[in-house]
Design a protein around this motif. Structure first.
Motif, short mmCIF file in Angstrom:
data_model
loop_
_atom_site.label_atom_id
_atom_site.label_comp_id
_atom_site.label_asym_id
_atom_site.label_seq_id
_atom_site.Cartn_x
_atom_site.Cartn_y
_atom_site.Cartn_z
N GLY A 104 0.79 -1.21 0.00
CA GLY A 104 0.00 0.00 0.00
C GLY A 104 0.83 1.26 0.00
N GLU A 105 0.10 2.36 -0.01
CA GLU A 105 0.73 3.68 0.05
C GLU A 105 1.05 3.99 1.51
OE1 GLU A 105 -0.74 8.14 -0.91
OE2 GLU A 105 -1.18 6.62 -2.43
N VAL A 106 2.23 4.52 1.75
CA VAL A 106 2.65 4.85 3.11
C VAL A 106 1.71 5.91 3.68
CG1 VAL A 106 4.54 5.78 4.51
CG2 VAL A 106 5.03 4.20 2.63
N HIS A 107 1.33 5.73 4.95
CA HIS A 107 0.39 6.61 5.63
C HIS A 107 0.92 8.05 5.65
CE1 HIS A 107 -2.32 8.22 8.64
NE2 HIS A 107 -3.04 7.11 8.53
N PRO A 108 0.03 9.04 5.46
CA PRO A 108 0.46 10.44 5.46
C PRO A 108 1.21 10.86 6.74
CG PRO A 108 -1.78 10.28 4.64
CD PRO A 108 -1.38 8.91 5.12
#
Length: 191
Positions: A104-108
């Motif tokens: 997934g995309e790394v958390h903001p």
């Protein structure tokens, strides 16, 4: 000053639930961010057009599983509860009902904490190597080449925007039968 990178690591983790002995697991972790193109920019494209995204990370994981010739079909199942990854932009990696990790995309919050560029996503994956080793490998015996030419087709289908891509691809594979050798998403359009 580094704007583009791709890293991986193989290592062990140790976890212990209360009242139970510690469990050691072997993992493969990876991350990619920035540009995935190292040549001169085509005139009609900007550098952002070649930025790593979820789809590129998914492709890296798919190629890994394909090259290892693992038994079972790799599925990407939407997930909201993966630590350090952005809810809604994360998938569990699953083969035959067994969870093998996530992508997934790394958390903001992690992006801000590590002072990563916010205008481009950082993609990460973690794969349980112990669970993957239990899958076994496909038989890779030689098969004679077909005497008939291959038929390649591009198809456009209309589906509900909420339908996961994996479900659509599974339905196509099932309908295609034994003659179908490869199916993949190469683009998408929305109104």
């Amino acid at each position: 000053g580094v704007r583009s990178l791709g890293l991986f690591e193989v290592g062990r983790t140790y976890a212990r639930l209360e009242g139970e002995p510690a469990v050691e697991k072997n993992w493969l972790g990876g991350t990619i961010m920035g540009s995935v193109w190292d040549g001169p920019w085509p005139r009609d494209k900007t550098p952002e057009a070649f930025a790593a995204d979820f789809g590129y990370g998914k492709g890296v994981v798919e190629v890994l599983f394909e090259r290892l010739q693992l038994e079972g079909e790799l599925a990407f199942v939407a997930a909201e509860d993966c630590p350090g990854l952005h809810p809604g932009r994360t998938a569990r990696l699953r083969v035959g009902g067994r969870d093998l990790g996530y992508l997934g995309e790394v958390h903001p919050q992690a992006v801000a904490h590590y002072d990563l560029p916010v205008h481009q996503p950082a993609i990460a994956w973690l794969i349980d190597l112990d669970a993957m080793a239990k899958l076994g490998c496909r038989d890779t015996r030689f098969a004679p080449f077909s005497r008939l030419p291959a038929m390649l087709r591009d198809m456009a289908v209309l589906v509900d925007a909420k339908l996961p891509v994996g479900d659509a691809l599974s339905a196509i594979r099932e309908a295609g039968g034994d003659m179908l050798q490869h199916v993949g998403l190469f683009d998408h359009f929305e109104k």
